[in-house]
Design a protein around this motif. Sequence first.
Motif, PDB file in Angstrom:
ATOM      1  N   VAL A  97      -2.305 -30.770 -27.274  1.00 52.99           N
ATOM      2  CA  VAL A  97      -2.901 -32.029 -27.725  1.00 52.99           C
ATOM      3  C   VAL A  97      -2.679 -32.174 -29.221  1.00 52.99           C
ATOM      4  O   VAL A  97      -3.069 -31.304 -30.009  1.00 52.99           O
ATOM      5  N   ALA A 116      -6.309 -39.874 -26.535  1.00 54.21           N
ATOM      6  CA  ALA A 116      -5.801 -38.555 -26.162  1.00 54.21           C
ATOM      7  C   ALA A 116      -6.867 -37.762 -25.418  1.00 54.21           C
ATOM      8  O   ALA A 116      -6.569 -37.063 -24.443  1.00 54.21           O
ATOM      9  N   ALA A 119      -6.973 -38.969 -21.910  1.00 59.05           N
ATOM     10  CA  ALA A 119      -5.858 -38.450 -21.130  1.00 59.05           C
ATOM     11  C   ALA A 119      -6.100 -36.997 -20.725  1.00 59.05           C
ATOM     12  O   ALA A 119      -5.826 -36.605 -19.588  1.00 59.05           O
ATOM     13  N   VAL A 200       0.280 -34.297 -25.143  1.00 60.83           N
ATOM     14  CA  VAL A 200      -0.336 -35.574 -25.510  1.00 60.83           C
ATOM     15  C   VAL A 200      -0.121 -35.777 -27.004  1.00 60.83           C
ATOM     16  O   VAL A 200      -0.657 -35.033 -27.823  1.00 60.83           O
ATOM     17  N   VAL A 233       2.679 -37.443 -22.507  1.00 68.10           N
ATOM     18  CA  VAL A 233       1.801 -38.607 -22.616  1.00 68.10           C
ATOM     19  C   VAL A 233       1.933 -39.155 -24.035  1.00 68.10           C
ATOM     20  O   VAL A 233       1.444 -38.557 -24.993  1.00 68.10           O
TER      21      VAL A 233
END
Length: 330
Positions: A97, A116, A119, A200, A233
């Motif tokens: 992340v 984020a 997600a 992400v 992502v």
Amino acid sequence: MRRRDTPVLPEPGLADLAPDQRLRRLELTVTRRLDGLLHGQYRGLLPGPGSEAAGSREYRPGEDEVRRMDWAVTARTTVPHVREVDADRELTTWLLVDASPSMEYGTATLDKRELAVAAVAAVGFLTAGVGNRLGGQVLAPEGVRRFPARSGRTHLLGLLRALLGAPRTDGHRDPPPPTLADGLDGLQRVATRRGLVVVVSDFLDGLPDDPDAAPAWEPVLRRLAVRHQVLAVEVTDPRELELPDVGLVTLVDPETGRHREVWTGDRALRERYAQAAAAQRDQVRHALRRAGATHLALRTDRDWSADIVRHVHAQRRLAAAPAAARGGAA
């Protein structure tokens, strides 16, 4: 006696809630809108084969991968065969992340970091199950924060709380923060068992000025995609894609803290900005495709849960389509 209608107050947005309330809202959203999408033979956000042997069958040209050839059966029968595998019964999901300063930007209902977190919540709640484990690394300005792969709702909530409570920054840091390539490299060292890798980020880090050059993170992501299913992502905000006509504005580079004043009343300037932003997003999309990652684009001004639903259904249709059709769609 006349009844007075009670005004209906709008439901507070995710960003307006306290951290624990956000987590409850995220869990409810995933449970009500997304749960059930991944039930069946697939164990991840991406459909695909598992790793447990389940016999062999005849090779289908143009549909099967050569690397799945079962050479022993082929030699014995003189007919080309491929190995069949069942879906993994236990899934290990690794998250990377991006919590760098560029992810703190947002002009819609959420900023990019909050999106984020949403997600991550979707991935975590959807892949939770008996035996399934979730681990992650968070790229923060002060360094990399690591979470070992563990199972259970408590572990997931702890990771989400850490993301929500991560400190924010508004300027340049010395020493420089870890890059996305650094995070991917660290993830490759710990993700030794085949599983699902979810990255992400806005993928702006290490993006070269030359659109034909590969970003710094592309080679590492490609190596991860050889062993794992990789879902990238990409998180964006509408103001990153186009400038509004609002007069004089001050633009700030969140990574370096540099300022620049821009007159947005200049139509030609706005058009050049939109063209450059579109080219940059194309550069990210092509790099992700070359690396072998599946691309999920989320925006702060859109319904993220609906976008995830569309993505999962699209991946299911693509997996069910004949190989020739998949090649044509690419």
